[in-house]
Design a protein around this motif. Structure first.
Motif, mmCIF file in Angstrom:
data_model
loop_
_atom_site.group_PDB
_atom_site.id
_atom_site.type_symbol
_atom_site.label_atom_id
_atom_site.label_comp_id
_atom_site.label_asym_id
_atom_site.label_seq_id
_atom_site.Cartn_x
_atom_site.Cartn_y
_atom_site.Cartn_z
ATOM 1 N N LEU A 127 27.320 48.275 50.384
ATOM 2 C CA LEU A 127 27.736 47.133 49.564
ATOM 3 C C LEU A 127 27.509 47.426 48.092
ATOM 4 O O LEU A 127 26.648 48.218 47.721
ATOM 5 C CB LEU A 127 27.027 45.845 49.987
ATOM 6 C CG LEU A 127 25.511 45.718 49.854
ATOM 7 C CD1 LEU A 127 25.090 45.365 48.428
ATOM 8 C CD2 LEU A 127 24.986 44.661 50.810
ATOM 9 N N TYR A 164 24.329 49.514 44.220
ATOM 10 C CA TYR A 164 24.945 50.065 45.430
ATOM 11 C C TYR A 164 23.836 50.233 46.455
ATOM 12 O O TYR A 164 22.793 50.853 46.179
ATOM 13 C CB TYR A 164 25.611 51.407 45.166
ATOM 14 C CG TYR A 164 25.864 52.197 46.436
ATOM 15 C CD1 TYR A 164 26.655 51.668 47.456
ATOM 16 C CD2 TYR A 164 25.293 53.451 46.629
ATOM 17 C CE1 TYR A 164 26.874 52.382 48.640
ATOM 18 C CE2 TYR A 164 25.518 54.166 47.801
ATOM 19 C CZ TYR A 164 26.298 53.628 48.799
ATOM 20 O OH TYR A 164 26.496 54.325 49.963
ATOM 21 N N ASP A 195 28.282 38.409 42.887
ATOM 22 C CA ASP A 195 29.475 39.145 43.314
ATOM 23 C C ASP A 195 29.048 40.265 44.264
ATOM 24 O O ASP A 195 28.449 41.259 43.839
ATOM 25 C CB ASP A 195 30.175 39.714 42.084
ATOM 26 C CG ASP A 195 31.446 40.473 42.434
ATOM 27 O OD1 ASP A 195 31.833 40.483 43.620
ATOM 28 O OD2 ASP A 195 32.046 41.068 41.514
ATOM 29 N N VAL A 196 29.337 40.124 45.544
ATOM 30 C CA VAL A 196 28.939 41.113 46.555
ATOM 31 C C VAL A 196 30.169 41.550 47.339
ATOM 32 O O VAL A 196 30.903 40.725 47.876
ATOM 33 C CB VAL A 196 27.890 40.540 47.534
ATOM 34 C CG1 VAL A 196 27.484 41.604 48.559
ATOM 35 C CG2 VAL A 196 26.660 40.018 46.788
ATOM 36 N N GLU A 197 30.402 42.860 47.388
ATOM 37 C CA GLU A 197 31.520 43.416 48.148
ATOM 38 C C GLU A 197 30.971 44.340 49.227
ATOM 39 O O GLU A 197 30.187 45.250 48.942
ATOM 40 C CB GLU A 197 32.452 44.211 47.238
ATOM 41 C CG GLU A 197 33.620 44.845 47.980
ATOM 42 C CD GLU A 197 34.524 45.671 47.088
ATOM 43 O OE1 GLU A 197 35.482 46.274 47.634
ATOM 44 O OE2 GLU A 197 34.282 45.730 45.867
ATOM 45 N N ILE A 198 31.388 44.121 50.466
ATOM 46 C CA ILE A 198 30.925 44.931 51.597
ATOM 47 C C ILE A 198 32.024 45.882 52.041
ATOM 48 O O ILE A 198 33.203 45.531 52.075
ATOM 49 C CB ILE A 198 30.502 44.038 52.773
ATOM 50 C CG1 ILE A 198 29.206 43.296 52.441
ATOM 51 C CG2 ILE A 198 30.300 44.873 54.044
ATOM 52 C CD1 ILE A 198 28.721 42.386 53.545
ATOM 53 N N GLY A 199 31.622 47.096 52.351
ATOM 54 C CA GLY A 199 32.536 48.085 52.908
ATOM 55 C C GLY A 199 31.745 49.048 53.770
ATOM 56 O O GLY A 199 30.556 48.858 54.011
ATOM 57 N N SER A 225 27.080 45.162 44.472
ATOM 58 C CA SER A 225 26.874 43.811 43.949
ATOM 59 C C SER A 225 26.713 43.849 42.437
ATOM 60 O O SER A 225 26.357 44.883 41.859
ATOM 61 C CB SER A 225 25.635 43.160 44.592
ATOM 62 O OG SER A 225 24.447 43.815 44.177
ATOM 63 N N ARG A 262 24.142 46.217 38.165
ATOM 64 C CA ARG A 262 25.016 46.548 39.289
ATOM 65 C C ARG A 262 24.204 47.316 40.322
ATOM 66 O O ARG A 262 23.317 48.094 39.961
ATOM 67 C CB ARG A 262 26.202 47.400 38.812
ATOM 68 C CG ARG A 262 27.189 46.656 37.928
ATOM 69 C CD ARG A 262 28.244 47.614 37.362
ATOM 70 N NE ARG A 262 27.723 48.414 36.266
ATOM 71 C CZ ARG A 262 28.320 49.494 35.744
ATOM 72 N NH1 ARG A 262 29.476 49.911 36.268
ATOM 73 N NH2 ARG A 262 27.792 50.157 34.744
ATOM 74 N N ARG A 316 33.993 51.240 43.127
ATOM 75 C CA ARG A 316 33.863 49.788 42.997
ATOM 76 C C ARG A 316 32.869 49.358 41.922
ATOM 77 O O ARG A 316 32.972 48.257 41.383
ATOM 78 C CB ARG A 316 33.479 49.191 44.359
ATOM 79 C CG ARG A 316 34.687 49.118 45.277
ATOM 80 C CD ARG A 316 34.359 49.324 46.730
ATOM 81 N NE ARG A 316 35.601 49.328 47.517
ATOM 82 C CZ ARG A 316 36.369 50.412 47.660
ATOM 83 N NH1 ARG A 316 36.038 51.556 47.097
ATOM 84 N NH2 ARG A 316 37.480 50.328 48.375
ATOM 85 N N VAL A 369 23.297 39.827 52.171
ATOM 86 C CA VAL A 369 24.221 39.272 51.167
ATOM 87 C C VAL A 369 23.634 37.998 50.545
ATOM 88 O O VAL A 369 23.659 37.814 49.318
ATOM 89 C CB VAL A 369 25.592 38.977 51.805
ATOM 90 C CG1 VAL A 369 26.502 38.243 50.821
ATOM 91 C CG2 VAL A 369 26.238 40.279 52.273
#
Length: 287
Positions: A276, A181, A258-262, A278, A179, A76, A248
């Motif tokens: 996450l 992680y 831009d934040v993506e959680i998994g 971002s 970026r 990601r 977040v």
């Protein structure tokens, strides 16, 4: 010192070693050079299983050199070829090696635990990590002392929930890295209260404000785990956990829109956890 005193002192050391049934040469390796000798310096203490290319040697059992969490993050984050990477808490250098394998140009890996730092240096020699520099010290002190230092990617796996000032760390990472992680545990009252052994580690919540960001943190007590030989948390007595939403919101407040959680594991044995990725927003992006 008089030579006679040196001889007497040497004789005393020999006798003491005999009483302890330890040979005088116990600190010397008699076999031909081998990576396994270096790994044996911390026999029984390693967490990481070596990557396939080094599987002829023995360390730990956890697949930290092929960690699915970091694989998810790299997918990601996008290409990191040529990237300058900041890694916080490298532990034994597994993620460091993976970052190099994916093309990072340089990795600055900061570890405060002295024993973990030395283990990173052993692993660096064993697996041949060549573009990483391991530094012994407090990464918060590093970030405070170098506010203009910039990195393309920041990696903070397993560190946020060990911080007494977690939002201060998020703020500084968001400013230093384009970026990010992050893998961390987080606080969820409903989930925590389902497990009394986890709930017992928390104290009354505290409200704080950092650079205009108001939030609540939840003091966490390590209990007896802090005194176990394999403990690799932090020097803090009561680190503070944050909720999923607060993490977040903090990143967005400090410019990572831009934040993506998994990797969300609400029933992780040590408390709810997530990963996450971002990215810095266009308005605050470098250059």
């Amino acid at each position: 010192m008089h030579p006679l005193l040196h001889r007497v002192g040497g004789f005393a050391k020999v006798q003491l070693a005999r009483l302890r049934r330890r040979p005088v040469t116990d600190e010397y390796e008699a076999g031909a050079p081998s990576p396994q000798h270096a790994l044996n310096l911390y026999a029984g203490e390693w967490a990481s299983r070596l990557p396939p290319a080094a599987s002829q040697w023995t360390a730990g059992q956890m697949p930290l050199f092929e960690d699915s969490r970091l694989i998810w993050a790299l997918d990601r984050l996008g290409r990191i070829d040529g990237a300058r990477v900041l890694e916080l808490g490298p532990l034994e250098g597994g993620h460091t090696w993976m970052l190099e394998q994916h093309g990072a140009a340089s990795i600055t890996a900061i570890e405060a635990n002295r024993r973990a730092y030395l283990k990173c240096l052993v692993m660096k020699e064993v697996v041949g990590t060549s573009r990483a520099r391991f530094l012994l010290g407090d990464f918060m002190a590093f970030l405070r002392a170098s506010p203009e230092e910039r990195f393309d990617v920041g990696v903070a796996s397993g560190v946020l929930y060990h911080m007494a000032q977690p939002v201060d760390l998020l703020a500084r990472l968001a400013r230093a890295c384009d970026r990010l992680y992050i893998w961390t545990h987080y606080y969820d009252r409903a989930l925590v209260e389902q497990r009394p052994e986890v709930a017992a580690r928390f104290r009354a919540p505290e409200t704080r404000t950092v650079d205009g960001f108001a939030h609540t943190v939840y003091p966490h007590w390590y209990q007896a785990a802090r005194f176990s030989p394999g403990f690799c948390g932090s020097g803090e007595t009561h680190p503070r956990w944050m909720t999923r939403d607060a993490i977040v919101q903090a990143l967005r407040h400090f410019g990572h829109e831009d934040v993506e959680i998994g990797l969300d594991e609400p029933h992780h044995p040590h408390g709810p956890s997530l990963g996450l990725v971002s990215r810095r927003g266009a308005a605050t992006r470098r250059g």
